[in-house]
Design an enzyme around this catalytic site. Sequence first.
Site, short mmCIF file in Angstrom:
data_model
loop_
_atom_site.label_atom_id
_atom_site.label_comp_id
_atom_site.label_asym_id
_atom_site.label_seq_id
_atom_site.Cartn_x
_atom_site.Cartn_y
_atom_site.Cartn_z
CB CYS A 119 9.95 -8.44 17.90
SG CYS A 119 11.51 -7.30 17.78
CG ASP B 104 5.41 -8.39 1.00
OD1 ASP B 104 6.29 -7.75 1.83
OD2 ASP B 104 5.70 -9.39 0.41
#
Length: 379
Positions: free
Chosen positions: A109, A214
């Site tokens: 994170c 991605d």
Amino acid sequence: MTSPRKPHLTLGTLPVAPPVVLAPMAGITNVAFRQLCREHGAGVYVCEMVMTRALVERNEKTLRMITFASDEHPRSLQLYGVDPTTVRKAVEMIAAENLADHVDMNFGCPVPRVTRKGGGAALPYKRKLFAQIVEAAVQAAAPAGIPVTVKMRIGIDDDHPTHLEAGRLAQEAGATWVALHGRTAAQRYSGEADWSAIKNLKESLQIPVLGNGDIWEASDALRMMSETGADGVVVGRGCLGRPWLFADLAAAFTANPTRALPTLGEVTTTMRRHAELLASWLGTEQAGVVDFRKHVAWYLKGFPVGGDTRRALATASTLTDLDNHFTHLDPATPFPTETLGKPRGRTNSPGKVTLPHGWLDDRDDDTVPTAAELEDSGG
């Protein structure tokens, strides 16, 4: 489309086929969204990240966040923690109370309120503390046979890569697999993911390595695995407003070129289903529809829907409101193929990572930062 390898990914004794994991996303991957995704395809669907301290203290919000559907298997729970002692207590609680079948540890994170406490993507830099946390989780989970996995980023920034050493330490600690997002914390969600880092990590470890970053289409998942040798993929932003991506992934891993290109009518049916599931989970129709608002733009991305209708759907408060606004849309409108392969969800600019004072001074300092555990879950 790249031909799929025949992967053999397992989570403990459970085969993971296709080798696809839904990435935890704060405010998104609740039980309602996971159910919607599971209805389209198989894989491992991880709940929102929860804080170890909040779990141990039985924070009401946290306990609601770890709700699983009765038919959800495996029940995958992601933990964030900075203190090995608290992490151990949290995993012991999970094991003793049968709260989950799988624990994923968050070391990826990049959100400032997490990294400023030394957590998330900041933590692997402190290699001893990182190893202690993974060891604590694995040891606490072992008696119940719960597999522990690790998700991380390349490092804090380009000058402080940690993924290769952290991967080795996680492997030595007994992690079942390691998932790598091919960006640094400083990149946040900008630019392109570096898949070569995933390849390098895969080549350096014996345990499975999953790639993240991605994957906008099923073909991206196959290409990532082909280029990096990864054993599986972790899908995050690519499924926002597109839970049917998991159907595409399931088809792709069986060498089936079929893909879901729903009409606008089919999309609104899915939107309605999503709002209903949220209402059921949150307890009231209004709460569910209000929570659903954030998803409207993602579902309608690329469709020729006017601004007034978009705004009306994004401010709806009841299922009837949604239904009334859906009547203004042409259900036969075809899926906007020009949006395929394009980024979805949050994108932002690179930035300096917020860290505790002196965090970079000594990599072997295993002191737990003061007030490290956040008070709330999420992020």
